[in-house]
Design a protein around this motif. Structure first.
Motif, PDB file in Angstrom:
ATOM      1  N   TYR A   2       4.282  16.568  -7.811  1.00  0.00           N
ATOM      2  CA  TYR A   2       4.110  15.264  -7.169  1.00  0.00           C
ATOM      3  C   TYR A   2       4.201  14.133  -8.179  1.00  0.00           C
ATOM      4  O   TYR A   2       3.606  14.182  -9.243  1.00  0.00           O
ATOM      5  CB  TYR A   2       2.752  15.165  -6.468  1.00  0.00           C
ATOM      6  CG  TYR A   2       2.659  15.962  -5.196  1.00  0.00           C
ATOM      7  CD1 TYR A   2       3.592  15.804  -4.188  1.00  0.00           C
ATOM      8  CD2 TYR A   2       1.630  16.859  -5.001  1.00  0.00           C
ATOM      9  CE1 TYR A   2       3.503  16.532  -3.019  1.00  0.00           C
ATOM     10  CE2 TYR A   2       1.527  17.590  -3.835  1.00  0.00           C
ATOM     11  CZ  TYR A   2       2.469  17.425  -2.847  1.00  0.00           C
ATOM     12  OH  TYR A   2       2.391  18.140  -1.685  1.00  0.00           O
ATOM     13  N   VAL A   3       4.971  13.126  -7.816  1.00  0.00           N
ATOM     14  CA  VAL A   3       5.019  11.881  -8.570  1.00  0.00           C
ATOM     15  C   VAL A   3       3.948  10.954  -8.010  1.00  0.00           C
ATOM     16  O   VAL A   3       3.228  10.297  -8.739  1.00  0.00           O
ATOM     17  CB  VAL A   3       6.423  11.227  -8.458  1.00  0.00           C
ATOM     18  CG1 VAL A   3       6.420   9.843  -9.045  1.00  0.00           C
ATOM     19  CG2 VAL A   3       7.461  12.098  -9.114  1.00  0.00           C
ATOM     20  N   CYS A   4       3.853  10.920  -6.689  1.00  0.00           N
ATOM     21  CA  CYS A   4       2.888  10.085  -5.985  1.00  0.00           C
ATOM     22  C   CYS A   4       1.945  10.987  -5.190  1.00  0.00           C
ATOM     23  O   CYS A   4       2.342  11.573  -4.192  1.00  0.00           O
ATOM     24  CB  CYS A   4       3.604   9.112  -5.054  1.00  0.00           C
ATOM     25  SG  CYS A   4       2.494   8.109  -4.047  1.00  0.00           S
ATOM     26  N   SER A   5       0.717  11.084  -5.675  1.00  0.00           N
ATOM     27  CA  SER A   5      -0.275  11.915  -4.985  1.00  0.00           C
ATOM     28  C   SER A   5      -0.747  11.273  -3.687  1.00  0.00           C
ATOM     29  O   SER A   5      -1.108  11.970  -2.747  1.00  0.00           O
ATOM     30  CB  SER A   5      -1.476  12.152  -5.893  1.00  0.00           C
ATOM     31  OG  SER A   5      -1.078  12.837  -7.052  1.00  0.00           O
ATOM     32  N   CYS A   6      -0.733   9.956  -3.635  1.00  0.00           N
ATOM     33  CA  CYS A   6      -1.216   9.261  -2.437  1.00  0.00           C
ATOM     34  C   CYS A   6      -0.381   9.602  -1.207  1.00  0.00           C
ATOM     35  O   CYS A   6      -0.909   9.732  -0.105  1.00  0.00           O
ATOM     36  CB  CYS A   6      -1.204   7.750  -2.655  1.00  0.00           C
ATOM     37  SG  CYS A   6      -2.290   7.181  -3.975  1.00  0.00           S
ATOM     38  N   PHE A   7       0.941   9.731  -1.394  1.00  0.00           N
ATOM     39  CA  PHE A   7       1.839   9.996  -0.263  1.00  0.00           C
ATOM     40  C   PHE A   7       2.596  11.319  -0.411  1.00  0.00           C
ATOM     41  O   PHE A   7       3.569  11.558   0.301  1.00  0.00           O
ATOM     42  CB  PHE A   7       2.808   8.828  -0.077  1.00  0.00           C
ATOM     43  CG  PHE A   7       2.120   7.561   0.345  1.00  0.00           C
ATOM     44  CD1 PHE A   7       1.645   7.412   1.634  1.00  0.00           C
ATOM     45  CD2 PHE A   7       1.911   6.536  -0.555  1.00  0.00           C
ATOM     46  CE1 PHE A   7       0.997   6.252   2.026  1.00  0.00           C
ATOM     47  CE2 PHE A   7       1.262   5.369  -0.176  1.00  0.00           C
ATOM     48  CZ  PHE A   7       0.795   5.228   1.121  1.00  0.00           C
ATOM     49  N   ALA A  31      11.707   3.245   0.516  1.00  0.00           N
ATOM     50  CA  ALA A  31      12.270   4.479   1.059  1.00  0.00           C
ATOM     51  C   ALA A  31      11.205   5.519   1.406  1.00  0.00           C
ATOM     52  O   ALA A  31      11.348   6.241   2.390  1.00  0.00           O
ATOM     53  CB  ALA A  31      13.270   5.069   0.067  1.00  0.00           C
ATOM     54  N   CYS A  32      10.118   5.601   0.607  1.00  0.00           N
ATOM     55  CA  CYS A  32       9.167   6.710   0.824  1.00  0.00           C
ATOM     56  C   CYS A  32       7.707   6.353   0.586  1.00  0.00           C
ATOM     57  O   CYS A  32       6.861   7.244   0.576  1.00  0.00           O
ATOM     58  CB  CYS A  32       9.554   7.893  -0.054  1.00  0.00           C
ATOM     59  SG  CYS A  32       9.463   7.541  -1.824  1.00  0.00           S
ATOM     60  N   LYS A  33       7.396   5.092   0.370  1.00  0.00           N
ATOM     61  CA  LYS A  33       6.036   4.579   0.156  1.00  0.00           C
ATOM     62  C   LYS A  33       5.463   4.880  -1.221  1.00  0.00           C
ATOM     63  O   LYS A  33       4.372   4.429  -1.534  1.00  0.00           O
ATOM     64  CB  LYS A  33       5.066   5.078   1.223  1.00  0.00           C
ATOM     65  CG  LYS A  33       5.353   4.594   2.607  1.00  0.00           C
ATOM     66  CD  LYS A  33       4.241   5.025   3.525  1.00  0.00           C
ATOM     67  CE  LYS A  33       4.508   4.564   4.945  1.00  0.00           C
ATOM     68  NZ  LYS A  33       3.416   4.999   5.832  1.00  0.00           N
ATOM     69  N   ALA A  34       6.132   5.663  -2.050  1.00  0.00           N
ATOM     70  CA  ALA A  34       5.601   5.974  -3.381  1.00  0.00           C
ATOM     71  C   ALA A  34       5.394   4.684  -4.170  1.00  0.00           C
ATOM     72  O   ALA A  34       6.264   3.826  -4.214  1.00  0.00           O
ATOM     73  CB  ALA A  34       6.562   6.889  -4.134  1.00  0.00           C
ATOM     74  N   GLY A  35       4.215   4.548  -4.748  1.00  0.00           N
ATOM     75  CA  GLY A  35       3.902   3.365  -5.548  1.00  0.00           C
ATOM     76  C   GLY A  35       3.267   2.236  -4.778  1.00  0.00           C
ATOM     77  O   GLY A  35       2.977   1.188  -5.355  1.00  0.00           O
ATOM     78  N   THR A  36       3.018   2.421  -3.492  1.00  0.00           N
ATOM     79  CA  THR A  36       2.497   1.311  -2.688  1.00  0.00           C
ATOM     80  C   THR A  36       0.991   1.374  -2.469  1.00  0.00           C
ATOM     81  O   THR A  36       0.420   0.437  -1.919  1.00  0.00           O
ATOM     82  CB  THR A  36       3.178   1.250  -1.312  1.00  0.00           C
ATOM     83  OG1 THR A  36       2.911   2.459  -0.605  1.00  0.00           O
ATOM     84  CG2 THR A  36       4.675   1.034  -1.447  1.00  0.00           C
ATOM     85  N   ASP A  37       0.330   2.451  -2.894  1.00  0.00           N
ATOM     86  CA  ASP A  37      -1.114   2.536  -2.679  1.00  0.00           C
ATOM     87  C   ASP A  37      -1.837   2.218  -3.986  1.00  0.00           C
ATOM     88  O   ASP A  37      -2.086   1.061  -4.276  1.00  0.00           O
ATOM     89  CB  ASP A  37      -1.489   3.915  -2.133  1.00  0.00           C
ATOM     90  CG  ASP A  37      -2.901   3.968  -1.574  1.00  0.00           C
ATOM     91  OD1 ASP A  37      -3.437   2.904  -1.207  1.00  0.00           O
ATOM     92  OD2 ASP A  37      -3.465   5.072  -1.513  1.00  0.00           O
ATOM     93  N   CYS A  38      -2.153   3.202  -4.797  1.00  0.00           N
ATOM     94  CA  CYS A  38      -2.923   2.930  -6.021  1.00  0.00           C
ATOM     95  C   CYS A  38      -2.041   2.414  -7.152  1.00  0.00           C
ATOM     96  O   CYS A  38      -2.512   1.758  -8.064  1.00  0.00           O
ATOM     97  CB  CYS A  38      -3.685   4.178  -6.462  1.00  0.00           C
ATOM     98  SG  CYS A  38      -2.680   5.448  -7.254  1.00  0.00           S
ATOM     99  N   GLY A  39      -0.734   2.706  -7.116  1.00  0.00           N
ATOM    100  CA  GLY A  39       0.200   2.193  -8.126  1.00  0.00           C
ATOM    101  C   GLY A  39       0.279   3.001  -9.408  1.00  0.00           C
ATOM    102  O   GLY A  39       1.064   2.679 -10.296  1.00  0.00           O
TER     103      GLY A  39
END
Length: 80
Positions: A2-7, A31-39
C-alpha cells in the motif's frame, strides 16, 4: 504494497493511473483519492511518479512554446 493506507491504494494502482496520464499527486488523488486524507503518502506518490515522466503540457495541449525572445502574451497583444 500500500502507498495510501487510508484508501488502500497500492503502488501498482498509482503506476496504472500514471500510465493513464496522471502526472501529479493531485491527478493521482483525483483518480483514486490517494493523498487526500492524512497526506502521509504524497511524498511516496511523488517518488513513484518521478521526474520527467510526464509529457510536456505544451505538447499535450497541441501548442508550442513561444520562440526565444517572443513575448508569452504575444497572442493577446495581436488580438488587442
Amino acid at each position: 504494497m500500500y502507498v495510501c493506507s487510508c484508501f488502500q491504494v497500492t503502488e501498482a494502482q498509482v503506476q496504472q493511473h500514471a500510465g493513464g496520464g496522471a502526472c501529479t499527486p493531485r491527478q493521482i488523488a483525483s483518480a483514486c483519492k490517494a493523498g487526500t486524507d492524512c497526506g502521509s503518502c504524497v511524498r511516496r506518490i511523488q517518488a513513484i511518479l518521478g521526474r520527467g515522466n510526464c509529457p510536456r503540457r505544451d505538447l499535450v495541449a497541441g501548442t508550442m512554446l513561444p520562440e526565444e525572445g517572443e513575448p508569452v502574451l504575444a497572442e493577446l497583444d495581436e488580438a488587442a
